[in-house]
Design a protein around this motif. Structure first.
Motif, mmCIF file in Angstrom:
data_model
loop_
_atom_site.group_PDB
_atom_site.id
_atom_site.type_symbol
_atom_site.label_atom_id
_atom_site.label_comp_id
_atom_site.label_asym_id
_atom_site.label_seq_id
_atom_site.Cartn_x
_atom_site.Cartn_y
_atom_site.Cartn_z
ATOM 1 N N GLU A 153 -11.715 -6.871 6.444
ATOM 2 C CA GLU A 153 -10.696 -7.560 6.199
ATOM 3 C C GLU A 153 -10.338 -8.679 7.417
ATOM 4 O O GLU A 153 -9.329 -9.545 6.799
ATOM 5 C CB GLU A 153 -9.437 -6.613 6.252
ATOM 6 C CG GLU A 153 -9.506 -5.602 4.620
ATOM 7 C CD GLU A 153 -8.108 -4.912 4.528
ATOM 8 O OE1 GLU A 153 -6.985 -5.611 4.689
ATOM 9 O OE2 GLU A 153 -8.278 -3.671 4.524
ATOM 10 N N ASN B 212 -6.674 5.444 -3.537
ATOM 11 C CA ASN B 212 -5.184 6.199 -3.618
ATOM 12 C C ASN B 212 -5.273 7.601 -4.274
ATOM 13 O O ASN B 212 -4.659 8.357 -3.760
ATOM 14 C CB ASN B 212 -4.627 5.304 -4.366
ATOM 15 C CG ASN B 212 -4.017 3.905 -3.462
ATOM 16 O OD1 ASN B 212 -4.502 3.822 -2.323
ATOM 17 N ND2 ASN B 212 -3.629 2.985 -4.078
ATOM 18 N N ALA C 3 0.790 -1.187 0.055
ATOM 19 C CA ALA C 3 0.013 0.177 -0.001
ATOM 20 C C ALA C 3 0.885 1.249 0.006
ATOM 21 O O ALA C 3 0.660 2.211 -0.760
ATOM 22 C CB ALA C 3 -0.681 0.154 1.440
ATOM 23 N N GLY D 73 4.938 -3.308 5.888
ATOM 24 C CA GLY D 73 4.510 -1.794 6.356
ATOM 25 C C GLY D 73 4.261 -1.527 7.642
ATOM 26 O O GLY D 73 4.867 -0.519 8.400
HETATM 27 P P1 GDP Z 1 2.446 -4.996 3.363
HETATM 28 O O1 GDP Z 1 2.693 -5.002 1.881
HETATM 29 O O2 GDP Z 1 2.820 -6.373 4.020
HETATM 30 O O3 GDP Z 1 2.964 -3.914 4.054
HETATM 31 O O4 GDP Z 1 0.861 -5.002 3.394
HETATM 32 P P2 GDP Z 1 -0.035 -4.131 2.381
HETATM 33 O O5 GDP Z 1 0.457 -2.928 2.201
HETATM 34 O O6 GDP Z 1 -0.186 -4.944 1.262
HETATM 35 O O7 GDP Z 1 -1.331 -4.149 3.001
HETATM 36 C C1 GDP Z 1 -1.690 -3.610 4.330
HETATM 37 C C2 GDP Z 1 -3.024 -2.963 4.185
HETATM 38 O O8 GDP Z 1 -3.086 -1.995 3.403
HETATM 39 C C3 GDP Z 1 -4.293 -4.011 3.781
HETATM 40 O O9 GDP Z 1 -4.846 -4.757 4.890
HETATM 41 C C4 GDP Z 1 -5.116 -3.006 3.127
HETATM 42 O O10 GDP Z 1 -6.039 -2.554 4.235
HETATM 43 C C5 GDP Z 1 -4.267 -1.876 2.758
HETATM 44 N N1 GDP Z 1 -3.989 -1.878 1.229
HETATM 45 C C6 GDP Z 1 -3.415 -2.611 0.329
HETATM 46 N N2 GDP Z 1 -3.214 -1.976 -0.562
HETATM 47 C C7 GDP Z 1 -3.842 -0.793 -0.713
HETATM 48 C C8 GDP Z 1 -3.941 0.501 -1.516
HETATM 49 O O11 GDP Z 1 -3.544 0.280 -2.589
HETATM 50 N N3 GDP Z 1 -4.435 1.477 -1.205
HETATM 51 C C9 GDP Z 1 -5.019 1.537 0.044
HETATM 52 N N4 GDP Z 1 -5.683 2.544 0.558
HETATM 53 N N5 GDP Z 1 -4.781 0.537 1.207
HETATM 54 C C10 GDP Z 1 -4.313 -0.379 0.689
#
Ligand code: GDP
Length: 386
Positions: free
Chosen positions: A142, A187, A11, A112
């Protein structure tokens, strides 16, 4: 204001990518540098705008480029272990030219969620520039693990950054949207709000109505500490043929009353409408009102009235105000930054659900261990090989 953006996890990376697209579209350059960090190779490859040399893969020794799943403790561990690689990318940032660092991360995932607080602590130790976080809360649908991750990450990150700006996916999702297209839209909403705010502090001294333009120090002072949320409202002010008329209009013909009323009502709408993190605006400790639009549509009285209204609404004496003139825009907008907010039902709910999820996980684990022992136990009738 000039920022070094660091997108952590999927994200975080995607949102930083979107910030770069926005920054070049508005020709403002509040983004001084952009870095993406991830433990998953494919997520880094999927970015469009972050320069290749600023894409940092961490945790390769542990997870071989496959990501940490939704394990944020592992996310924190691999970040700690590979902090030197991350520092290598940060070393290329002209830190003397930035006003602040902004770490962007989804709080419900693994990389993250766990890595952002580790990086924030590291940056705070090394640099004197403020370190801000932009944390994305997961949707309530989720599931427990994402909620638990987000609640723990929130608790950790808020203590490591100077200010945690929050966006709640849950408040912004639309029914019937696919996850992918939903995130693309969300986004853009994120970047429009936070981008406008940061771009506002980057208007040069020679620009229009320079004396009332928002300065980066006003944003920094508003973001002194705590948790922040943003509201935004805009409306179109000019029809196509009015552009011609306006070139004949003298300054004295500017309708002061209409502009003032418009701005006051936009500030109210921005504050009482959908915030990036819904909360009771009255609980804010500090605030900043930014009026955006073409300079001929902005007046000082409008910002002043809006600012006064927010002062009354919050009971805070620390409400700042100013313009972000954008010549040629046919809409006028108000950005309201509320900082040091404390009455946030969504955070209370997140923590409550997280505590329940933690208790359930613990009891399920204990039961599973017992069940497994029963499964393997033969009452001493069978011997293992060795
Ligand atoms: P990481 O790659 O392990 O840090 O995890 P992610 O970033 O894939 O996901 C963490 C959380 O971010 C998810 O549970 C979603 O709520 C959120 N998320 C994932 N992708 C997006 C995105 O493109 N935009 C937004 N606003 N939220 C996202």
């Amino acid at each position: 204001m000039k920022l070094a953006l660091i997108g952590f996890g999927q994200a975080g990376g995607k949102i930083v990518d979107e910030f770069l697209a926005y920054d070049s579209a508005i020709d403002n350059s509040f983004v001084e540098a952009a870095i993406a960090v991830n433990s998953a190779t494919t997520d880094l490859q999927g970015l469009d705008h972050v320069p290749q040399e600023n894409r940092v893969l961490i945790g390769q020794a542990r997870v071989k480029g496959h990501g940490v799943g939704a394990d944020n403790e592992l996310g924190a561990e691999v970040t700690e272990a590979d902090i030197d690689e991350l520092q290598g990318a940060i070393d290329r940032v002209p830190v003397h030219e930035i006003d602040a660092f902004l770490i962007v991360a989804g709080m419900g995932g693994g990389t993250g969620s766990g890595g952002a607080p580790v990086l924030a602590r590291h940056l705070k130790r090394i640099y004197t520039e403020p370190v801000y976080g932009l944390g994305i809360l997961p949707g309530t649908d989720e599931g427990g693990i994402y909620t638990l991750n987000a609640a723990r990450s929130f608790k950790t990150l808020v203590d490591e950054v100077d200010n945690l700006l929050v966006f709640d996916n849950d408040a912004w999702r639309s029914a019937g949207e696919s996850v992918g297209s939903g995130y693309d839209r969300i986004n853009r909403e994120i970047v429009e709000r936070f981008g406008l705010l940061f771009a506002a502090g980057e208007v040069g001294q020679n620009d229009h109505v320079a004396e009332s333009v928002v300065d980066s120090s006003e944003i920094i002072n508003t973001l002194e500490n705590g948790v922040s949320t943003i509201g935004y409202a805009s409306e179109t002010v000019e029809s196509a043929n009015e552009g011609l008329l306006s070139s004949f209009r003298s300054d004295t013909e500017f309708d002061e009353g209409t502009a003032t009323n418009r701005m006051t009502s936009l500030v109210r709408k921005a504050t009482l409408g959908r915030l990036t993190l819904p909360c009771d605006a009255a609980s804010a400790d500090r605030g900043l009102v930014v009026a955006t639009g073409s300079p001929e549509h902005l007046n000082r009285k409008g910002v002043e009235r809006g600012r006064q209204w927010l002062e009354d609404e919050t009971g805070s004496m620390e409400i700042r105000g100013g313009d972000y003139p954008i010549p040629g825009r046919d809409d006028v907008g108000a950005i309201v930054l509320l900082s040091g907010v404390t009455a946030v039902p969504r955070i209370d709910q997140l923590q409550q659900v997280a505590i329940e999820a933690q208790e359930t996980t613990e009891s399920v684990r204990a039961n599973a261990q017992e069940d497994f022992a029963t499964l393997v136990d033969t009452g001493g009738e069978l011997d293992a090989l060795f």
